[in-house]
Design an enzyme around this catalytic site. Structure first.
Site, PDB file in Angstrom:
ATOM      1  N   ASP A 101       0.857  -1.181   0.000  1.00 45.08           N
ATOM      2  CA  ASP A 101       0.000   0.000   0.000  1.00 45.08           C
ATOM      3  C   ASP A 101       0.896   1.234   0.000  1.00 45.08           C
ATOM      4  O   ASP A 101       1.567   1.524   0.994  1.00 45.08           O
ATOM      5  CB  ASP A 101      -0.891  -0.034   1.249  1.00 45.08           C
ATOM      6  CG  ASP A 101      -1.961   1.049   1.240  1.00 45.08           C
ATOM      7  OD1 ASP A 101      -1.791   2.043   0.507  1.00 45.08           O
ATOM      8  OD2 ASP A 101      -2.952   0.904   1.985  1.00 45.08           O
ATOM      9  N   HIS A 102       0.874   1.968  -1.100  1.00 44.68           N
ATOM     10  CA  HIS A 102       1.782   3.109  -1.253  1.00 44.68           C
ATOM     11  C   HIS A 102       1.395   4.291  -0.362  1.00 44.68           C
ATOM     12  O   HIS A 102       2.142   5.267  -0.261  1.00 44.68           O
ATOM     13  CB  HIS A 102       1.806   3.557  -2.715  1.00 44.68           C
ATOM     14  CG  HIS A 102       3.124   4.107  -3.152  1.00 44.68           C
ATOM     15  ND1 HIS A 102       4.147   4.392  -2.275  1.00 44.68           N
ATOM     16  CD2 HIS A 102       3.604   4.443  -4.381  1.00 44.68           C
ATOM     17  CE1 HIS A 102       5.189   4.869  -2.935  1.00 44.68           C
ATOM     18  NE2 HIS A 102       4.883   4.913  -4.212  1.00 44.68           N
TER      19      HIS A 102
END
Length: 472
Positions: free
Chosen positions: A442-443
């Site tokens: 998850d950036h």
């Protein structure tokens, strides 16, 4: 006093389930903790037990129905229910005066002949209307024989109750439901008349020739059935034959979970390779020693341990994000979810406190997970609490992929099939055994540099397996 059996708390995040099978019938005496219904939730299949002993007064659910936590499914007659039952005949006694106003012509057809035998003239016209009402109850009893005929609506309730007495395991029952076979009509060829998978398949093969499954048309075929040249029903669309199946609860949950992840998580995937040449040599030398202890030593326990140790060093990949509250929750424990492919779909049981387990302990736990996958005996609790997921694509084939993050987790690691590659070490080219790694994350929480450092930590542990044996 009636006793209500309700759907219990099924675990965090589980609010409802689909009724797969009803094990009890009205009028049946059941004991406490006896199975009442089989319920399929988002994560597992569970049997809801009776919370008390008693006689079944009413069954409020049926197969295929969706029920919520806290909903009443069965009502039992308790010890205090007997007086209530004895007082029930009182209203009919009060209703006895009702036949007194028989002199009026309107009530005569509806008047009950039994309580008022005195008026002889009223008794003579009574036989004429009575033949019509009297056969009415007989007509109501005929649906009991309806399951013999092709009647889907009346047969639905008896099928669930009768099939509960059939000797068949949970996996066979589930398979029979998926293909639309009524187990009460299947002759078991196993030990003690137990129904096997082959018995169910034989019914399906026969039904395919007859155009029906288990004596009743399948739901999918009914929607698109057209009469063939021989008079049999065939399912097809504009281009050819088709087969329509209803999605299972778990498959729907997987679809919803994947859509949620795809639409909410800005995912990035990093690819790399781990040199496991020394690890494989060590495993080959040690697997016989572990086998003597009943432990199957594969590469997976080493990977799980490496990931668990790396998560301790990089807590951002062991966290959850809450955008509504603007918070990040860092987990102080490491529970590694293991993605397992089953005949019911993908499930992710949790291997808890993986960072505190030794390699043999991890191997033992993996063996238990494999057995649970084979028998489809995962409980809801087995699926809860993971902080990171590992998926082993290499067990099937393939090298790299872009796995979808198992929300609300932050990252997932996919393993590819190890293969020998030429690798430049110093000024020499050597043949090394390399394991492909695909890390999706998850950036919003994890930056690219942080993900690269996390992968490098894992690669370092796998390249030097002695570090894993010492790490606790």
């Amino acid at each position: 006093m009636a006793i209500e059996i309700k759907i219990p708390d099924l675990g965090e995040g589980v609010e409802s389930g689909d009724v797969l099978e009803v094990f009890v019938q009205e009028g049946e005496d059941i004991s406490k903790d006896a199975g009442v219904i089989e319920l399929e939730t988002d994560k597992a299949t569970v049997t809801v037990p009776a919370t008390a002993a008693g006689k079944v007064a009413k069954v409020l659910v049926k197969s295929g129905q969706t029920v919520k936590v806290g909903e009443v499914i069965v009502v039992l007659e308790g010890s205090a229910a007997a007086p209530a039952a004895s007082s029930a005949p009182a209203p009919p006694a009060q209703a006895a005066p009702a036949p007194k106003p028989e002199p009026t012509p309107a009530p005569k057809p509806a008047a009950k002949v039994e309580p008022t035998p005195q008026p002889a003239p009223a008794a003579t016209p009574a036989p004429q209307p009575t033949p019509a009402p009297q056969p009415a109850p007989v007509a109501e009893t005929k649906p009991a024989a309806a399951p013999v005929v092709l009647s889907t609506a009346p047969a639905a309730a008896p099928v669930a109750a009768v099939s509960g007495d059939v000797a068949a395991g949970p996996a066979i029952r589930r398979f029979a439901r998926e293909v639309g076979v009524d187990l009460s009509k299947v002759a078991g060829s196993g030990a003690g008349g137990r129904v096997t998978r082959e018995d169910v398949l034989n019914v399906v093969r026969h039904a395919n020739r007859q155009g029906t499954v288990g004596g009743a048309p399948s739901a999918g075929a009914a929607a698109v059935a057209t009469p063939g040249a021989d008079g049999q029903a065939t399912a097809s669309d504009s281009w050819g034959p088709i087969r329509v199946e209803k999605m299972s609860r778990i498959r729907r949950t997987i679809a919803e979970q994947m859509h949620r992840s795809w639409t909410t998580v800005p995912r990035v995937t990093n690819f790399d390779d781990a040199d496991i040449t020394d690890l494989e040599e060590f495993r080959q030398q040690s697997k016989d020693d572990y086998a003597s202890q009943g432990i199957k030593l594969t590469t997976m326990p080493f990977v799980i341990k490496a990931v668990a140790m790396a998560l301790r060093a990089h807590p951002a990949l062991n966290a959850n994000i809450n955008m509504e509250q603007g918070e990040v929750t860092y987990k102080e424990y490491v529970n590694v979810g293991i993605a397992v492919d089953t005949d019911r779909g993908l499930v992710v049981p949790s291997l808890r406190n993986a960072d505190r387990l030794s390699i043999p302990d991890v191997a033992k736990r993996l063996s238990e997970i494999a057995e649970s996958a084979r028998t489809n005996s995962f409980s809801i609790d087995d699926m809860r609490g993971s902080t990171f997921t590992i998926s082993n694509l290499g067990a099937i084939g393939g090298t790299y992929s872009t796995p979808i993050v198992n929300v609300p987790e932050t990252a997932i690691l996919l393993l590819g099939r190890s293969r020998k590659l030429p690798v430049v070490i110093g000024d020499e080219v050597q043949i090394r055994l390399m394991m492909p790694l695909s890390l999706s994350y998850d950036h919003r929480i994890v930056d690219g540099a942080m993900a690269a450092r996390f992968l490098n930590t894992i690669i370092g542990y796998l390249k030097a397996p002695s570090r894993l044996l010492l790490a606790l």
